[in-house]
Design a protein around this motif. Structure first.
Motif, PDB file in Angstrom:
ATOM      1  N   ALA A 274       0.820  -1.216   0.000  1.00  0.00           N
ATOM      2  CA  ALA A 274       0.000   0.000   0.000  1.00  0.00           C
ATOM      3  C   ALA A 274       0.853   1.265   0.000  1.00  0.00           C
ATOM      4  N   ILE A 275       2.173   1.099   0.082  1.00  0.00           N
ATOM      5  CA  ILE A 275       3.026   2.284   0.200  1.00  0.00           C
ATOM      6  C   ILE A 275       3.554   2.728  -1.160  1.00  0.00           C
ATOM      7  N   HIS A 276       3.303   3.963  -1.487  1.00  0.00           N
ATOM      8  CA  HIS A 276       3.796   4.510  -2.753  1.00  0.00           C
ATOM      9  C   HIS A 276       4.573   5.774  -2.427  1.00  0.00           C
ATOM     10  N   LEU A 277       5.839   5.600  -2.080  1.00  0.00           N
ATOM     11  CA  LEU A 277       6.677   6.737  -1.715  1.00  0.00           C
ATOM     12  C   LEU A 277       7.817   6.814  -2.708  1.00  0.00           C
ATOM     13  N   GLY A 278       8.258   8.028  -2.999  1.00  0.00           N
ATOM     14  CA  GLY A 278       9.417   8.166  -3.863  1.00  0.00           C
ATOM     15  C   GLY A 278      10.616   7.474  -3.228  1.00  0.00           C
ATOM     16  N   GLY A 279      11.322   6.653  -3.997  1.00  0.00           N
ATOM     17  CA  GLY A 279      12.524   5.998  -3.487  1.00  0.00           C
ATOM     18  C   GLY A 279      12.255   4.749  -2.667  1.00  0.00           C
ATOM     19  N   PHE A 280      10.960   4.440  -2.464  1.00  0.00           N
ATOM     20  CA  PHE A 280      10.643   3.292  -1.608  1.00  0.00           C
ATOM     21  C   PHE A 280      11.072   1.971  -2.244  1.00  0.00           C
ATOM     22  N   ASN A 281      10.952   1.910  -3.571  1.00  0.00           N
ATOM     23  CA  ASN A 281      11.318   0.673  -4.255  1.00  0.00           C
ATOM     24  C   ASN A 281      12.812   0.360  -4.161  1.00  0.00           C
ATOM     25  N   ALA A 282      13.631   1.435  -4.010  1.00  0.00           N
ATOM     26  CA  ALA A 282      15.081   1.230  -3.958  1.00  0.00           C
ATOM     27  C   ALA A 282      15.530   0.688  -2.598  1.00  0.00           C
ATOM     28  N   ILE A 283      14.659   0.760  -1.611  1.00  0.00           N
ATOM     29  CA  ILE A 283      15.019   0.266  -0.279  1.00  0.00           C
ATOM     30  C   ILE A 283      14.830  -1.242  -0.241  1.00  0.00           C
ATOM     31  N   LYS A 284      15.835  -1.923   0.306  1.00  0.00           N
ATOM     32  CA  LYS A 284      15.722  -3.375   0.389  1.00  0.00           C
ATOM     33  C   LYS A 284      14.750  -3.753   1.506  1.00  0.00           C
ATOM     34  N   LYS A 285      13.846  -4.691   1.215  1.00  0.00           N
ATOM     35  CA  LYS A 285      12.897  -5.122   2.234  1.00  0.00           C
ATOM     36  C   LYS A 285      13.183  -6.568   2.597  1.00  0.00           C
ATOM     37  N   GLU A 286      13.326  -6.812   3.880  1.00  0.00           N
ATOM     38  CA  GLU A 286      13.503  -8.192   4.329  1.00  0.00           C
ATOM     39  C   GLU A 286      12.276  -8.605   5.119  1.00  0.00           C
ATOM     40  N   LEU A 287      11.733  -9.761   4.747  1.00  0.00           N
ATOM     41  CA  LEU A 287      10.549 -10.245   5.456  1.00  0.00           C
ATOM     42  C   LEU A 287      10.896 -11.496   6.248  1.00  0.00           C
ATOM     43  N   ARG A 321      18.927   9.584   5.929  1.00  0.00           N
ATOM     44  CA  ARG A 321      20.321   9.180   6.000  1.00  0.00           C
ATOM     45  C   ARG A 321      20.967   9.251   4.614  1.00  0.00           C
ATOM     46  N   GLN A 322      20.174   8.857   3.611  1.00  0.00           N
ATOM     47  CA  GLN A 322      20.706   8.896   2.240  1.00  0.00           C
ATOM     48  C   GLN A 322      21.031  10.318   1.790  1.00  0.00           C
ATOM     49  N   ALA A 323      20.303  11.282   2.353  1.00  0.00           N
ATOM     50  CA  ALA A 323      20.559  12.676   1.993  1.00  0.00           C
ATOM     51  C   ALA A 323      21.986  13.068   2.363  1.00  0.00           C
ATOM     52  N   HIS A 324      22.530  12.462   3.430  1.00  0.00           N
ATOM     53  CA  HIS A 324      23.901  12.755   3.841  1.00  0.00           C
ATOM     54  C   HIS A 324      24.903  11.767   3.275  1.00  0.00           C
ATOM     55  N   GLU A 325      24.459  10.520   3.094  1.00  0.00           N
ATOM     56  CA  GLU A 325      25.348   9.489   2.559  1.00  0.00           C
ATOM     57  C   GLU A 325      24.710   8.906   1.299  1.00  0.00           C
ATOM     58  N   PRO A 326      24.980   9.496   0.159  1.00  0.00           N
ATOM     59  CA  PRO A 326      24.306   9.063  -1.080  1.00  0.00           C
ATOM     60  C   PRO A 326      24.499   7.582  -1.397  1.00  0.00           C
ATOM     61  N   ALA A 327      25.642   6.995  -0.991  1.00  0.00           N
ATOM     62  CA  ALA A 327      25.895   5.597  -1.340  1.00  0.00           C
ATOM     63  C   ALA A 327      25.232   4.626  -0.385  1.00  0.00           C
ATOM     64  N   PHE A 328      24.604   5.168   0.649  1.00  0.00           N
ATOM     65  CA  PHE A 328      24.039   4.323   1.697  1.00  0.00           C
ATOM     66  C   PHE A 328      22.902   3.430   1.194  1.00  0.00           C
ATOM     67  N   LYS A 329      22.951   2.157   1.611  1.00  0.00           N
ATOM     68  CA  LYS A 329      21.908   1.211   1.209  1.00  0.00           C
ATOM     69  C   LYS A 329      20.950   0.993   2.374  1.00  0.00           C
ATOM     70  N   GLY A 330      19.726   1.385   2.166  1.00  0.00           N
ATOM     71  CA  GLY A 330      18.734   1.243   3.236  1.00  0.00           C
ATOM     72  C   GLY A 330      18.088  -0.131   3.248  1.00  0.00           C
ATOM     73  N   VAL A 331      17.807  -0.614   4.448  1.00  0.00           N
ATOM     74  CA  VAL A 331      17.123  -1.900   4.588  1.00  0.00           C
ATOM     75  C   VAL A 331      15.983  -1.752   5.606  1.00  0.00           C
ATOM     76  N   ILE A 332      14.825  -2.221   5.237  1.00  0.00           N
ATOM     77  CA  ILE A 332      13.713  -2.290   6.186  1.00  0.00           C
ATOM     78  C   ILE A 332      13.412  -3.759   6.425  1.00  0.00           C
ATOM     79  N   THR A 333      13.444  -4.158   7.696  1.00  0.00           N
ATOM     80  CA  THR A 333      13.167  -5.549   8.027  1.00  0.00           C
ATOM     81  C   THR A 333      11.820  -5.636   8.732  1.00  0.00           C
ATOM     82  N   LEU A 334      10.960  -6.484   8.169  1.00  0.00           N
ATOM     83  CA  LEU A 334       9.643  -6.671   8.775  1.00  0.00           C
ATOM     84  C   LEU A 334       9.567  -8.088   9.298  1.00  0.00           C
ATOM     85  N   SER A 335       9.290  -8.237  10.576  1.00  0.00           N
ATOM     86  CA  SER A 335       9.189  -9.591  11.094  1.00  0.00           C
ATOM     87  C   SER A 335       7.962  -9.754  11.972  1.00  0.00           C
TER      88      SER A 335
END
Lengths: 416, 298
Positions: A274-287, A321-335
């Motif tokens: 249900a989430i449609h945010l700019g850049g959301f697809n680039a974030i890695k999601k772990e389930l 965080r990406q705004a300060h560290e452009p190379a940073f890889k974001g991860v969201i973990t849902l458990s």
């Protein structure tokens, strides 16, 4: 929270222990506390066996009482050295009693190198009166919250030679009190906002409806391109105000029971889609979903709203965080897991973390870290309220760059 | 051309409705109940749209007086407040339709409702979809056993097509259950079939389902040929559940839940002839959250 009768009982037990202690000291005229350690040797000089037996019995009774008190108690000398502690004290600092005795209380209990500021024991030694300090917690805010009371132990000359330090763990009480204050605050804000929001809804509906009419039938209003342009701006502004108003209504709306047995794993996946945010697809999601998690009774729409809100916050934290560290890889973990009587959903991100200074405020209504216009500051507050309505909980932990929000739903509860 | 009177103390709402409605109807607007009654004495009118909260005579009282004096006039309430708070009032004052003042205002929905009420053409899912719409499937339920297959077929269609079904599985189930077990009546008005038993329906008891969508919503119509559901029953059931009086029993829970779970629930009744319940969900959350009350009776 400890009930009043428990507190009364503890107080009585403590008073009894103290009285016995003082009686014991008087009786034996003991000036040297070194001998008052936790072993069973007794400084009995030139007394008959009957007296020795009675003293030993008295000491045993005293120790039993002392240890029965579930709050930590210590006897300390003028240099803050611990002469005696009860079992609870040892359990609290997680050390065996022999390793505690002789060390200072500020080192053992508080992990400090010098006496704590405004130490009540210091006051007791200086004035000979009892003293207390409320809501004391560790500097790093780990561990609990305590009320400390200190009582003087005087010798025959009336000099305060020792001090009994009675520490009451009020962590749970304080937590409950905070929750109470928060829910009262929420209730007040809720009543207030409901009225405002509905009153706002009336003119807003008129403004946006009129603007929509004008855009739909520009010739009817004799609108030129510039006029159409300006009306679009009015409509956009009205829409933004509408979003805020809906948030307010959402927050204040009387709860409607729409409970259903719900598979939390499916809810998590639905929230994710249900989430449609700019850049959301680039974030890695772990389930990490617990396949065996039994369905729970809840309001699926509201719980989905909570999860969507928490995932959105996580994604925004990563974007920050990406705004300060452009190379940073974001991860969201849902458990999803089961914790005791609760089914639990964890939403973790590796964003910048929540600064300590604002941790206490994040559930407050209208608290936001976003620039004006980007958020109403009601998101987490609404989440909190929804979880409260479900007799569930919302918790968070933020360490360095890992922030985890957890929502807990009762597994066998009547629902919202 | 039909004549409509708009009563609202908020000027922007009056002009907004006037501008939109005057494209299709003869429209007058007034700012309170007293002036409205006065105007009606002097002018012919087919339908009155009134706000609820106004200085002087409140909307429900106004509509009640209008119906007493001019029974042919159709009445509709409109409000910016939570409609659930007004269901009991609707029961007392015999109100069937309450429209939410959403922002942005849902003109399409208003037009659909008014057209249906004025022309008495209320039945059929396609009336509630926009002009450009698609009917996905139609199905006839002939037995309780088969109702589950139909429900699955329709929800699967929604899921595949839109990636969402909301709580359609549950709401269709509730309404179809009503249509199978509560609609067919014996001569003494007792329920013909027992709930939770397997039932083979007679041809005149068949339940007809239609599923479709347009560019903003998708939905399903559930129609029975009995027409035994009454407006008073619907209001009574919704009301007691809103006031949490029906927690201990199941009576009316289906209707209440369906209204809560679906973005829109429209109930069309032609007494002793047919009953239709239409459930619709919007793709976007724009019009969500404001639950209107739609009961159309002819």
């Amino acid at each position: 929270m400890a009930s009043h009768s428990t507190i009364l009982y503890l107080g009585l037990a403590f008073a009894a222990a103290l009285a016995l202690y003082l009686l014991f000291l008087r009786y034996k005229d003991i000036k040297n506390w070194e001998s008052l350690d936790n072993d069973s040797r007794l400084p009995v000089k030139g007394s008959g066996p009957e007296l020795a037996r009675r003293i030993r019995l008295s000491k045993q009774q005293l120790e039993t009482t002392f240890d029965a008190i579930t709050d930590p108690i210590a006897a300390i000398d003028g240099e803050f050295k611990i002469a005696r502690v009860n079992k609870s004290y040892a359990q609290h600092v997680n050390l065996p009693i022999p390793l505690i005795l002789g060390r200072t209380c500020f080192a053992v209990f508080w992990g400090k190198k010098q006496p704590c500021p405004n130490c009540p024991a210091q006051t007791t030694f200086a004035t000979g009166n009892e003293a207390s300090k409320k809501n004391v917690s560790h500097d790093d805010d780990t561990g609990g919250c305590y009320d400390i009371s200190t009582y003087p132990v005087v010798d025959r000359a009336g000099t305060t030679v020792n001090c009994i330090e009675y520490i009451r763990d009020v962590t749970e009480e304080k937590h409950m009190l905070d929750q109470l204050i928060r829910s009262e605050k929420l209730a007040t804000v809720g009543v207030m906002t409901a009225g405002i929001a509905h009153e706002m809804n009336n003119p807003l509906s008129g403004i946006s409806g009129t603007a929509a009419n004008m855009l739909g039938m520009p010739q009817k209003y004799g609108l030129n391109e510039k006029g159409i342009n300006r009306i679009s701006t009015i409509l956009e502004s009205a829409q933004r105000a509408t979003v805020i108003m809906k948030d307010l209504l959402n927050f204040s709306r009387k709860q409607e029971s729409r409970e259903a047995l719900q598979d939390l794993n499916a809810l998590v996946q639905r929230a994710l889609s249900a989430i449609h945010l700019g850049g959301f697809n680039a974030i890695k999601k772990e389930l990490l979903l617990d396949k065996k998690l039994a369905p729970v009774l809840c309001d699926p729409v509201k719980i989905e709203q909570v999860i969507v809100n928490l995932i959105t916050n996580a994604a925004q934290a990563i974007a920050d965080r990406q705004a300060h560290e452009p190379a940073f890889k974001g991860v969201i973990t849902l458990s999803t897991t089961t914790t005791g009587a609760f089914a639990r959903v964890d939403i973790a991100d590796n964003g910048p973390g929540i600064p300590e200074a604002i941790r206490a405020k994040i559930f407050d209504p209208f608290f936001t870290t976003r620039p004006p216009g980007e958020g109403t500051g009601l998101g987490l507050c609404i989440c909190y309220k929804i979880m409260q309505d479900h007799q569930g909980r919302i918790l968070f932990e933020s360490r360095d760059t890992t922030t985890v929000f957890s929502i807990l739903l009762p597994r066998n509860a009547p629902g919202p | 051309m039909h004549s409509i009177l708009v009563v609202d103390d908020e000027k922007s709402i009056r002009t907004m409705l006037l501008d939109f409605l005057e494209e299709r109807y003869r429209v007058a607007t007034v700012e309170n109940g007293e002036v409205a009654l006065d105007w009606l004495e002097k002018n012919p009118c087919d339908l009155v749209i009134s706000d609820i909260n106004m200085p002087g005579i409140k909307g429900p009282e106004l509509l009640y007086r209008i119906k007493q004096r001019w029974p042919h006039i159709i009445t509709v309430l409109i409000t910016a407040y939570n409609i659930n708070d007004y269901i009991r009032m609707a029961k007392t004052y015999d109100i069937c339709n309450i429209i939410p003042k959403t922002s942005p205002f849902n003109f399409d929905e208003l037009q659909t409702l008014l057209h249906g009420l004025l022309t008495k053409e209320i039945f059929g899912l396609e009336r509630y979809l926009r002009a450009r719409h698609t009917i996905l499937t139609t199905a006839v339920i002939t037995s309780s056993q088969q109702s589950r297959e139909v429900r699955e077929e329709i929800t699967d269609l929604f899921q595949k097509r839109f990636g969402m079904v909301g709580e359609m599985r549950l709401t269709i189930d509730e309404i179809v259950t009503n249509a199978i077990y509560h609609a067919p009546r014996l001569a003494d008005n007792r329920q013909k079939y027992q709930e939770f038993t397997e039932v083979e329906l007679l041809p005149d008891e068949y339940v007809h389902l239609t599923a479709g969508f347009d560019d903003e919503k998708y939905g399903v119509s559930i129609l029975d040929g009995q027409g035994s559901l009454r407006r008073e029953t619907v209001l009574y059931k919704i009301d007691r559940h809103i006031h949490e009086e029906g927690i201990m029993d199941d009576s009316g829970r289906g209707i209440h839940m369906s209204r809560l779970f679906a973005d829109r629930m429209i109930i069309n009744i032609q007494a002793n002839f047919k009953t239709e319940v239409i459930l619709m969900n919007y793709f976007s959350p724009t019009y969500r959250g404001f639950k209107p009350l739609y009961i159309n009776e002819i």
